[in-house]
Design a protein around this motif. Sequence first.
Motif, PDB file in Angstrom:
ATOM      1  N   SER A 156       0.989  -1.436   0.019  1.00  0.00           N
ATOM      2  CA  SER A 156       0.022  -0.042   0.081  1.00  0.00           C
ATOM      3  C   SER A 156       0.960   1.213   0.265  1.00  0.00           C
ATOM      4  CB  SER A 156      -0.694   0.014   1.095  1.00  0.00           C
ATOM      5  OG  SER A 156      -1.865   1.151   1.145  1.00  0.00           O
ATOM      6  N   CYS A 157       0.251   2.286  -0.092  1.00  0.00           N
ATOM      7  CA  CYS A 157       0.781   3.713  -0.201  1.00  0.00           C
ATOM      8  C   CYS A 157       0.016   4.796   0.449  1.00  0.00           C
ATOM      9  CB  CYS A 157       1.519   4.014  -1.643  1.00  0.00           C
ATOM     10  SG  CYS A 157       0.233   3.991  -2.972  1.00  0.00           S
ATOM     11  N   ALA A 158       0.423   5.891   0.670  1.00  0.00           N
ATOM     12  CA  ALA A 158      -0.067   6.982   1.179  1.00  0.00           C
ATOM     13  C   ALA A 158       0.832   8.282   1.109  1.00  0.00           C
ATOM     14  CB  ALA A 158      -0.817   6.597   2.699  1.00  0.00           C
ATOM     15  N   PHE A 159       0.112   9.284   0.902  1.00  0.00           N
ATOM     16  CA  PHE A 159       0.626  10.499   1.043  1.00  0.00           C
ATOM     17  C   PHE A 159       1.000  11.199   2.642  1.00  0.00           C
ATOM     18  CE2 PHE A 159      -0.322  10.506  -3.444  1.00  0.00           C
ATOM     19  CZ  PHE A 159       0.854  10.878  -4.198  1.00  0.00           C
ATOM     20  N   GLY A 160       2.109  11.675   2.834  1.00  0.00           N
ATOM     21  CA  GLY A 160       2.184  12.260   4.075  1.00  0.00           C
ATOM     22  C   GLY A 160       3.323  13.349   4.187  1.00  0.00           C
ATOM     23  N   GLY A 161       3.639  13.489   5.352  1.00  0.00           N
ATOM     24  CA  GLY A 161       4.738  14.656   5.396  1.00  0.00           C
ATOM     25  C   GLY A 161       4.140  15.998   5.509  1.00  0.00           C
ATOM     26  N   LYS A 162       4.763  17.056   5.864  1.00  0.00           N
ATOM     27  CA  LYS A 162       4.323  18.296   6.070  1.00  0.00           C
ATOM     28  C   LYS A 162       3.652  19.041   4.665  1.00  0.00           C
ATOM     29  CE  LYS A 162       5.894  23.080   6.658  1.00  0.00           C
ATOM     30  NZ  LYS A 162       7.186  24.056   6.874  1.00  0.00           N
ATOM     31  N   ASP A 163       4.049  18.810   3.402  1.00  0.00           N
ATOM     32  CA  ASP A 163       3.383  19.301   2.310  1.00  0.00           C
ATOM     33  C   ASP A 163       2.578  18.139   1.645  1.00  0.00           C
ATOM     34  OD1 ASP A 163       4.331  21.869   2.796  1.00  0.00           O
ATOM     35  OD2 ASP A 163       6.258  21.187   1.897  1.00  0.00           O
ATOM     36  N   LEU A 164       2.486  16.908   2.332  1.00  0.00           N
ATOM     37  CA  LEU A 164       1.696  15.801   1.907  1.00  0.00           C
ATOM     38  C   LEU A 164       2.330  15.298   0.498  1.00  0.00           C
ATOM     39  CD1 LEU A 164      -1.941  16.682   2.804  1.00  0.00           C
ATOM     40  CD2 LEU A 164      -0.470  15.041   3.660  1.00  0.00           C
ATOM     41  N   ASN A 165       3.707  15.593   0.151  1.00  0.00           N
ATOM     42  CA  ASN A 165       4.402  15.204  -0.925  1.00  0.00           C
ATOM     43  C   ASN A 165       5.438  14.131  -0.548  1.00  0.00           C
ATOM     44  OD1 ASN A 165       6.131  16.898   0.290  1.00  0.00           O
ATOM     45  ND2 ASN A 165       6.875  18.078  -1.490  1.00  0.00           N
ATOM     46  N   ASP A 166       5.303  13.484   0.616  1.00  0.00           N
ATOM     47  CA  ASP A 166       6.251  12.205   0.891  1.00  0.00           C
ATOM     48  C   ASP A 166       5.164  11.122   0.437  1.00  0.00           C
ATOM     49  OD1 ASP A 166       8.261  13.986   1.453  1.00  0.00           O
ATOM     50  OD2 ASP A 166       7.656  13.725   3.727  1.00  0.00           O
ATOM     51  N   LEU A 167       5.720   9.908  -0.129  1.00  0.00           N
ATOM     52  CA  LEU A 167       4.953   9.021  -0.327  1.00  0.00           C
ATOM     53  C   LEU A 167       5.279   7.877   0.606  1.00  0.00           C
ATOM     54  CD1 LEU A 167       2.591   7.733  -2.194  1.00  0.00           C
ATOM     55  CD2 LEU A 167       4.274   6.491  -3.444  1.00  0.00           C
ATOM     56  N   TYR A 168       4.712   7.490   1.611  1.00  0.00           N
ATOM     57  CA  TYR A 168       4.987   6.380   2.459  1.00  0.00           C
ATOM     58  C   TYR A 168       4.497   4.838   1.629  1.00  0.00           C
ATOM     59  CZ  TYR A 168       6.475   9.364   5.920  1.00  0.00           C
ATOM     60  OH  TYR A 168       7.197  10.448   6.546  1.00  0.00           O
ATOM     61  N   ILE A 169       5.380   3.797   1.874  1.00  0.00           N
ATOM     62  CA  ILE A 169       4.872   2.720   0.913  1.00  0.00           C
ATOM     63  C   ILE A 169       5.229   1.471   2.110  1.00  0.00           C
ATOM     64  CG2 ILE A 169       5.479   1.136  -0.959  1.00  0.00           C
ATOM     65  CD1 ILE A 169       6.795   3.612  -2.275  1.00  0.00           C
ATOM     66  N   THR A 170       4.117   0.593   2.189  1.00  0.00           N
ATOM     67  CA  THR A 170       4.440  -0.552   3.293  1.00  0.00           C
ATOM     68  C   THR A 170       4.496  -1.922   2.425  1.00  0.00           C
ATOM     69  OG1 THR A 170       1.869  -0.894   3.012  1.00  0.00           O
ATOM     70  CG2 THR A 170       2.755   0.345   5.006  1.00  0.00           C
ATOM     71  N   SER A 171       5.045  -2.803   3.185  1.00  0.00           N
ATOM     72  CA  SER A 171       5.377  -4.033   2.393  1.00  0.00           C
ATOM     73  C   SER A 171       5.357  -5.173   3.539  1.00  0.00           C
ATOM     74  CB  SER A 171       6.851  -3.668   2.013  1.00  0.00           C
ATOM     75  OG  SER A 171       7.792  -3.996   3.025  1.00  0.00           O
ATOM     76  N   ALA A 172       5.569  -6.490   2.896  1.00  0.00           N
ATOM     77  CA  ALA A 172       5.297  -7.799   3.411  1.00  0.00           C
ATOM     78  C   ALA A 172       6.295  -8.681   3.168  1.00  0.00           C
ATOM     79  CB  ALA A 172       3.803  -8.194   3.087  1.00  0.00           C
ATOM     80  N   LYS A 173       6.398  -9.478   4.302  1.00  0.00           N
ATOM     81  CA  LYS A 173       7.510 -10.570   4.080  1.00  0.00           C
ATOM     82  C   LYS A 173       6.848 -12.031   4.400  1.00  0.00           C
ATOM     83  CE  LYS A 173       8.743 -10.810   8.992  1.00  0.00           C
ATOM     84  NZ  LYS A 173       9.836 -11.071  10.196  1.00  0.00           N
ATOM     85  N   VAL A 174       5.300 -11.931   4.352  1.00  0.00           N
ATOM     86  CA  VAL A 174       4.621 -13.200   4.729  1.00  0.00           C
ATOM     87  C   VAL A 174       4.783 -13.955   3.370  1.00  0.00           C
ATOM     88  CG1 VAL A 174       2.656 -12.267   3.435  1.00  0.00           C
ATOM     89  CG2 VAL A 174       2.355 -14.074   5.104  1.00  0.00           C
ATOM     90  N   ASN A 175       5.043 -15.846   3.855  1.00  0.00           N
ATOM     91  CA  ASN A 175       5.380 -16.481   2.886  1.00  0.00           C
ATOM     92  C   ASN A 175       6.377 -16.467   1.975  1.00  0.00           C
ATOM     93  OD1 ASN A 175       2.725 -17.624   3.482  1.00  0.00           O
ATOM     94  ND2 ASN A 175       1.435 -16.239   2.043  1.00  0.00           N
ATOM     95  N   LEU A 176       7.533 -15.727   2.267  1.00  0.00           N
ATOM     96  CA  LEU A 176       8.744 -15.702   1.619  1.00  0.00           C
ATOM     97  C   LEU A 176       9.679 -16.659   2.027  1.00  0.00           C
ATOM     98  CD1 LEU A 176       9.393 -11.875   1.100  1.00  0.00           C
ATOM     99  CD2 LEU A 176       8.855 -13.357  -0.593  1.00  0.00           C
ATOM    100  N   ASP A 177      10.203 -17.562   1.232  1.00  0.00           N
ATOM    101  CA  ASP A 177      11.233 -18.471   1.830  1.00  0.00           C
ATOM    102  C   ASP A 177      12.402 -17.893   2.246  1.00  0.00           C
ATOM    103  OD1 ASP A 177      12.423 -18.111  -0.474  1.00  0.00           O
ATOM    104  OD2 ASP A 177      11.589 -20.070  -1.573  1.00  0.00           O
ATOM    105  N   ALA A 178      13.344 -18.820   2.746  1.00  0.00           N
ATOM    106  CA  ALA A 178      14.765 -18.231   3.276  1.00  0.00           C
ATOM    107  C   ALA A 178      15.581 -17.603   2.112  1.00  0.00           C
ATOM    108  CB  ALA A 178      15.380 -19.497   3.879  1.00  0.00           C
ATOM    109  N   ASP A 179      15.471 -18.125   0.952  1.00  0.00           N
ATOM    110  CA  ASP A 179      16.205 -17.781  -0.140  1.00  0.00           C
ATOM    111  C   ASP A 179      15.873 -16.238  -0.514  1.00  0.00           C
ATOM    112  OD1 ASP A 179      17.860 -19.608  -0.065  1.00  0.00           O
ATOM    113  OD2 ASP A 179      16.870 -20.706  -1.845  1.00  0.00           O
ATOM    114  N   SER A 180      14.435 -16.097  -0.769  1.00  0.00           N
ATOM    115  CA  SER A 180      13.854 -14.820  -1.112  1.00  0.00           C
ATOM    116  C   SER A 180      14.011 -13.646   0.134  1.00  0.00           C
ATOM    117  CB  SER A 180      12.323 -14.881  -1.082  1.00  0.00           C
ATOM    118  OG  SER A 180      12.053 -15.996  -2.036  1.00  0.00           O
ATOM    119  N   LEU A 181      14.249 -14.074   1.276  1.00  0.00           N
ATOM    120  CA  LEU A 181      14.276 -13.279   2.527  1.00  0.00           C
ATOM    121  C   LEU A 181      15.541 -12.699   2.469  1.00  0.00           C
ATOM    122  CD1 LEU A 181      12.111 -14.884   5.564  1.00  0.00           C
ATOM    123  CD2 LEU A 181      11.749 -12.660   4.037  1.00  0.00           C
ATOM    124  N   ALA A 182      16.615 -13.888   2.226  1.00  0.00           N
ATOM    125  CA  ALA A 182      18.019 -13.241   1.982  1.00  0.00           C
ATOM    126  C   ALA A 182      18.365 -12.384   0.916  1.00  0.00           C
ATOM    127  CB  ALA A 182      18.855 -14.569   2.004  1.00  0.00           C
TER     128      ALA A 182
END
Length: 305
Positions: free
Chosen positions: A245-271
């Motif tokens: 997901s993503c959302a605008f934030g910061g003082k002028d609402l021009n910073d883009l915050y982005i979330t991510s996940a590690k669910v279901n990633l195997d050991a190689d992918s996480l590395a």
Amino acid sequence: MGNLENKWQIAVPVACTLGEGPIWESHLNRLLWVDILEGVIHEWYPDSGIHRANQFPFKIGAIVFNADGAIIAATDQGFVWIDLDTKKTEVIANPEADLPDNRFNDGKCDVMGRFWAGTMDGINGQPGAGKLYMLDHDGSVDVKIDPVSCSNGLAWNHDNSVFYYIDTPSRQVVAFDFEAENGGITNSRTAIQIPETEGLPDGMAIDKEGMLWTALWGGGKVARWNPQTGEKIGEIPLPVTQVTSCAFGGKDLNDLYITSAKVNLDADSLANQPYAGCLFVVKELFISGYEPHRFLAKRKANRSH
């Protein structure tokens, strides 16, 4: 068309299992986001660098701010009031109490202060098991779209005449005519058809030019689209595959915050993805977004639990 900005930073180096739902609160200059599967609301103050992780006994798909400063969460126990300071909670309504495999996923408030959030089968991923709901000021809940498979990104255009919605497996952003007064949605049409090569559309934000920013699960990026033409007009590649997901934030609402996940990633992918699950930020974009609307309750709930 190329990279819009390739200046991502790690905002908070805490790896969520399933990070989601970033939301900015300007008057406190803070970002909140959730780790759905862990039941955590993360709270971050970029000016001071303070980060707090607030644990709750349910899965939290999305959160919005209430007019009185509390939080309303869409969870696997329905819509819930939360006081972050005291950790007190109270269920407002649970429209799927008879569906124990289901949980709420993404959600946002509309311009009238009603909370829209949708559900999905969070255990087996059963297609068509969810719905999109609207929580009204009085605590009543209306079904807006039925069925949906994985209810995700929501956005409204600048004059609140169009509602945009993502049911992830469809690979579409669907547009509806929106009636702000009564929350009516009509005239469904495909605004954006997302190619399989791009990944699956997840969370979404809209900027002040009316362009839509979608997180692409499995695509390793956030892309900017023109909903009038369906054309992709730029992207921000990230060092993780599961962008949520993503959302605008910061003082002028021009910073883009982005979330991510590690669910279901195997050991190689996480590395290979050491930042999987972290919160990213792209600072000082060329365009800004909007402050999120708050939930407007007609009466204050008794948050006594």
